[in-house]
Design a protein around this motif. Structure first.
Motif, PDB file in Angstrom:
ATOM      1  N   ILE A  25      20.623  24.177  13.926  1.00 15.34           N
ATOM      2  CA  ILE A  25      21.361  25.413  14.179  1.00 15.34           C
ATOM      3  C   ILE A  25      20.387  26.524  14.533  1.00 15.34           C
ATOM      4  CG2 ILE A  25      22.905  27.132  13.154  1.00 15.34           C
ATOM      5  CD1 ILE A  25      23.879  24.872  11.257  1.00 15.34           C
ATOM      6  N   ALA A  26      20.630  27.179  15.665  1.00 13.25           N
ATOM      7  CA  ALA A  26      19.833  28.326  16.085  1.00 13.25           C
ATOM      8  C   ALA A  26      20.540  29.595  15.631  1.00 13.25           C
ATOM      9  CB  ALA A  26      19.653  28.333  17.596  1.00 13.25           C
ATOM     10  N   ALA A  27      19.893  30.354  14.754  1.00 15.57           N
ATOM     11  CA  ALA A  27      20.437  31.626  14.280  1.00 15.57           C
ATOM     12  C   ALA A  27      19.551  32.738  14.819  1.00 15.57           C
ATOM     13  CB  ALA A  27      20.492  31.662  12.757  1.00 15.57           C
ATOM     14  N   GLY A  28      20.016  33.395  15.872  1.00 20.43           N
ATOM     15  CA  GLY A  28      19.215  34.435  16.512  1.00 20.43           C
ATOM     16  C   GLY A  28      19.808  34.792  17.855  1.00 20.43           C
ATOM     17  N   GLY A  29      18.987  35.371  18.724  1.00 23.28           N
ATOM     18  CA  GLY A  29      19.438  35.790  20.036  1.00 23.28           C
ATOM     19  C   GLY A  29      19.278  34.702  21.075  1.00 23.28           C
ATOM     20  N   ASP A  30      19.420  35.091  22.344  1.00 22.62           N
ATOM     21  CA  ASP A  30      19.371  34.122  23.437  1.00 22.62           C
ATOM     22  C   ASP A  30      18.033  33.396  23.508  1.00 22.62           C
ATOM     23  OD1 ASP A  30      21.974  34.573  24.419  1.00 22.62           O
ATOM     24  OD2 ASP A  30      21.314  36.375  25.458  1.00 22.62           O
ATOM     25  N   GLY A  31      16.932  34.086  23.166  1.00 24.19           N
ATOM     26  CA  GLY A  31      15.623  33.444  23.198  1.00 24.19           C
ATOM     27  C   GLY A  31      15.509  32.325  22.183  1.00 24.19           C
ATOM     28  N   THR A  32      16.023  32.557  20.986  1.00 22.36           N
ATOM     29  CA  THR A  32      16.009  31.523  19.955  1.00 22.36           C
ATOM     30  C   THR A  32      16.882  30.342  20.363  1.00 22.36           C
ATOM     31  OG1 THR A  32      15.744  33.250  18.271  1.00 22.36           O
ATOM     32  CG2 THR A  32      16.411  31.068  17.503  1.00 22.36           C
ATOM     33  N   VAL A  33      18.057  30.643  20.905  1.00 21.59           N
ATOM     34  CA  VAL A  33      18.977  29.578  21.337  1.00 21.59           C
ATOM     35  C   VAL A  33      18.326  28.715  22.407  1.00 21.59           C
ATOM     36  CG1 VAL A  33      21.153  29.150  22.552  1.00 21.59           C
ATOM     37  CG2 VAL A  33      21.065  30.839  20.704  1.00 21.59           C
TER      38      VAL A  33
ATOM     39  N   GLY B  91      22.206  38.003  18.684  1.00 22.34           N
ATOM     40  CA  GLY B  91      21.519  38.858  19.644  1.00 22.34           C
ATOM     41  C   GLY B  91      22.448  39.847  20.309  1.00 22.34           C
ATOM     42  N   THR B  92      21.952  40.426  21.420  1.00 22.49           N
ATOM     43  CA  THR B  92      22.727  41.379  22.201  1.00 22.49           C
ATOM     44  C   THR B  92      23.612  40.671  23.215  1.00 22.49           C
ATOM     45  OG1 THR B  92      20.962  43.017  21.988  1.00 22.49           O
ATOM     46  CG2 THR B  92      22.573  43.375  23.732  1.00 22.49           C
ATOM     47  N   GLY B  93      23.032  39.689  23.922  1.00 21.17           N
ATOM     48  CA  GLY B  93      23.781  39.013  24.972  1.00 21.17           C
ATOM     49  C   GLY B  93      24.642  37.882  24.456  1.00 21.17           C
ATOM     50  N   ASN B  94      24.056  36.974  23.666  1.00 18.60           N
ATOM     51  CA  ASN B  94      24.767  35.803  23.137  1.00 18.60           C
ATOM     52  C   ASN B  94      25.487  35.041  24.251  1.00 18.60           C
ATOM     53  OD1 ASN B  94      24.142  36.495  20.356  1.00 18.60           O
ATOM     54  ND2 ASN B  94      25.665  38.111  20.563  1.00 18.60           N
ATOM     55  N   LEU B  95      24.756  34.773  25.336  1.00 20.02           N
ATOM     56  CA  LEU B  95      25.390  34.253  26.541  1.00 20.02           C
ATOM     57  C   LEU B  95      25.999  32.864  26.350  1.00 20.02           C
ATOM     58  CD1 LEU B  95      22.854  35.442  29.276  1.00 20.02           C
ATOM     59  CD2 LEU B  95      25.004  36.500  28.587  1.00 20.02           C
ATOM     60  N   LEU B  96      25.236  31.933  25.782  1.00 21.06           N
ATOM     61  CA  LEU B  96      25.784  30.590  25.595  1.00 21.06           C
ATOM     62  C   LEU B  96      26.928  30.623  24.596  1.00 21.06           C
ATOM     63  CD1 LEU B  96      25.757  27.603  26.251  1.00 21.06           C
ATOM     64  CD2 LEU B  96      24.029  27.279  24.455  1.00 21.06           C
ATOM     65  N   ALA B  97      26.774  31.391  23.529  1.00 25.14           N
ATOM     66  CA  ALA B  97      27.838  31.484  22.531  1.00 25.14           C
ATOM     67  C   ALA B  97      29.135  31.976  23.163  1.00 25.14           C
ATOM     68  CB  ALA B  97      27.411  32.416  21.398  1.00 25.14           C
ATOM     69  N   ARG B  98      29.053  32.941  24.059  1.00 25.53           N
ATOM     70  CA  ARG B  98      30.259  33.455  24.728  1.00 25.53           C
ATOM     71  C   ARG B  98      30.915  32.366  25.569  1.00 25.53           C
ATOM     72  NH1 ARG B  98      30.218  39.232  24.640  1.00 25.53           N
ATOM     73  NH2 ARG B  98      28.208  40.012  23.857  1.00 25.53           N
ATOM     74  N   ASN B  99      30.107  31.587  26.281  1.00 23.97           N
ATOM     75  CA  ASN B  99      30.662  30.539  27.129  1.00 23.97           C
ATOM     76  C   ASN B  99      31.277  29.404  26.317  1.00 23.97           C
ATOM     77  OD1 ASN B  99      30.019  30.800  30.267  1.00 23.97           O
ATOM     78  ND2 ASN B  99      28.368  31.804  29.144  1.00 23.97           N
TER      79      ASN B  99
ATOM     80  N   ASP C   8      19.867  18.636  34.011  1.00 23.20           N
ATOM     81  CA  ASP C   8      19.726  17.465  33.155  1.00 23.20           C
ATOM     82  C   ASP C   8      21.101  17.206  32.544  1.00 23.20           C
ATOM     83  OD1 ASP C   8      18.854  15.437  31.543  1.00 23.20           O
ATOM     84  OD2 ASP C   8      17.511  16.665  30.306  1.00 23.20           O
ATOM     85  N   PRO C   9      21.883  16.294  33.111  1.00 24.19           N
ATOM     86  CA  PRO C   9      23.283  16.135  32.705  1.00 24.19           C
ATOM     87  C   PRO C   9      23.439  15.738  31.245  1.00 24.19           C
ATOM     88  CG  PRO C   9      22.873  15.038  34.803  1.00 24.19           C
ATOM     89  CD  PRO C   9      21.524  15.381  34.225  1.00 24.19           C
ATOM     90  N   VAL C  10      24.432  16.353  30.611  1.00 23.66           N
ATOM     91  CA  VAL C  10      24.840  16.114  29.221  1.00 23.66           C
ATOM     92  C   VAL C  10      23.641  15.820  28.312  1.00 23.66           C
ATOM     93  CG1 VAL C  10      27.183  15.469  29.773  1.00 23.66           C
ATOM     94  CG2 VAL C  10      25.467  13.703  29.779  1.00 23.66           C
ATOM     95  N   ALA C  11      22.663  16.700  28.352  1.00 25.80           N
ATOM     96  CA  ALA C  11      21.452  16.527  27.554  1.00 25.80           C
ATOM     97  C   ALA C  11      21.637  16.992  26.112  1.00 25.80           C
ATOM     98  CB  ALA C  11      20.293  17.305  28.186  1.00 25.80           C
ATOM     99  N   LEU C  12      22.724  17.729  25.851  1.00 19.77           N
ATOM    100  CA  LEU C  12      22.949  18.276  24.522  1.00 19.77           C
ATOM    101  C   LEU C  12      24.375  17.996  24.055  1.00 19.77           C
ATOM    102  CD1 LEU C  12      21.369  21.807  25.076  1.00 19.77           C
ATOM    103  CD2 LEU C  12      20.432  20.058  23.559  1.00 19.77           C
ATOM    104  N   ARG C  13      24.521  17.934  22.726  1.00 22.35           N
ATOM    105  CA  ARG C  13      25.850  17.960  22.106  1.00 22.35           C
ATOM    106  C   ARG C  13      25.911  19.250  21.292  1.00 22.35           C
ATOM    107  NH1 ARG C  13      27.022  14.516  18.269  1.00 22.35           N
ATOM    108  NH2 ARG C  13      24.842  14.068  17.739  1.00 22.35           N
ATOM    109  N   VAL C  14      26.833  20.133  21.647  1.00 25.53           N
ATOM    110  CA  VAL C  14      26.815  21.482  21.081  1.00 25.53           C
ATOM    111  C   VAL C  14      28.179  21.860  20.530  1.00 25.53           C
ATOM    112  CG1 VAL C  14      27.307  22.540  23.319  1.00 25.53           C
ATOM    113  CG2 VAL C  14      26.148  23.878  21.558  1.00 25.53           C
ATOM    114  N   TYR C  15      28.162  22.580  19.407  1.00 25.68           N
ATOM    115  CA  TYR C  15      29.419  23.054  18.792  1.00 25.68           C
ATOM    116  C   TYR C  15      29.871  24.357  19.442  1.00 25.68           C
ATOM    117  CZ  TYR C  15      28.572  19.611  15.134  1.00 25.68           C
ATOM    118  OH  TYR C  15      28.380  18.446  14.445  1.00 25.68           O
TER     119      TYR C  15
END
Length: 306
Positions: free
Chosen positions: A60-68, A88-96, A299-306
């Protein structure tokens, strides 16, 4: 069933371990956690690898976009799932992904009670350097100039509103240049543009959709090349972004991205871009300096993300 083992990689400048422990204890229900702190020198890759070495099922990444981004880079291709507690301020992946913002307990509850989704991951090489991962978008032009022009102290105090103050400066700095673009195995093309963005996900803060065709696991990168000049072209570009590629797609999910003369959309598995001189560049919402040549690939489906 074996209880879930989580490795929590946290940025102490964004959230304290004590805050996270309180949220975890309230939601864990038998799951266990190990704690890994980021540093200025190591924003997350090392702690994430340490979590993998410790046998954690989810990191689990707890932080901003750089940490994620740093944690995602370390997890790509591994068996561990990826969770986000956005701070963070942007939280871009979290928003998506639809991850709840501003509430660690709710974000942790999502991780502990839902099934992970498949997520593509992008890789970017800057001026021939080592590949770096990205999960949302990269590019140069208006977006990167806004980030470079945004005062860090203002961003910390005002959040996304701080970017608005930088928009005028970025618009003034945007200059049209001749860009050599090579998409997949096609012949290189010269295009005139002041902004080239390459995305894995489509949505920014405020619900603005830059890449309306982007899917989390479609195995392609989305490309936006912008050459808008003057009030008329800028208004046409904004209309396409907000209305055609935003509001109208709420009613027609099958509608493809609308391009204009000044804003062209496309898709690629690999794209090379060469500029006549270095320009400000951003990776997942963070300004990383000036870049002249870059190559992005998926890199297709390289991650499994919640």
């Amino acid at each position: 069933m074996t209880p879930l083992r989580a490795g929590i990689v946290f940025n102490p400048s964004k959230i304290s371990r004590e805050q996270l422990e309180a949220a975890w204890d309230a939601e864990a229900d038998g799951a266990t956690a190990e704690w890994f702190e980021t540093t200025v020198e190591d924003p997350g890759q090392g702690p994430a690898r340490a979590a993998l070495d410790a046998g954690c099922d989810v990191v689990i990444a707890a932080g901003g976009d750089g940490t994620v981004r740093a944690v995602a880079e370390a997890l790509g291709g591994s068996d561990a799932a990826f969770g986000i507690v956005p701070q963070g301020t942007g939280n871009l992946l979290a928003r998506n992904l639809g991850v709840p913002l501003g509430n660690p307990r709710t974000a942790l509850r999502r991780i502990l009670t839902s099934e992970p989704k498949k997520l593509d991951m992008g890789w970017i090489e800057l001026d021939g350097g080592e590949p770096q991962a990205f999960v949302v978008m990269v590019g140069f032009g208006l977006d990167a100039q806004m980030l470079a022009a945004t005062d860090d102290e203002a961003k910390a105090k005002a959040g996304w509103l701080a970017y608005v103050a930088a928009m005028g400066q970025a618009l003034t700095a945007s200059e049209m240049v001749s860009v050599k673009v090579t998409v997949d195995d096609r012949e290189p093309r010269e295009v005139q543009a002041h902004t080239v963005l390459i995305g894995n996900c489509g949505t920014l803060q405020g619900g603005l959709t830059l890449f309306p065709d982007a899917e989390l696991d479609d195995g392609v990168l989305d490309v936006l090349i912008v050459s808008a000049e003057g009030a008329v072209e800028w208004m046409d570009t904004l209309r396409a972004a907000v209305w055609d590629n935003g509001i109208m797609r709420l009613f027609d999910k099958q509608k493809t991205a609308t391009s204009t003369e000044a804003a062209r959309h496309g898709q690629a598995v690999r794209i090379e871009v060469e500029l006549p001189q270095p320009h400000s560049f951003e990776i997942d919402g963070e300004e990383v300096g000036d870049v002249q040549r870059f190559t992005a690939r998926i890199d297709p489906v390289a991650l499994r993300v919640y």
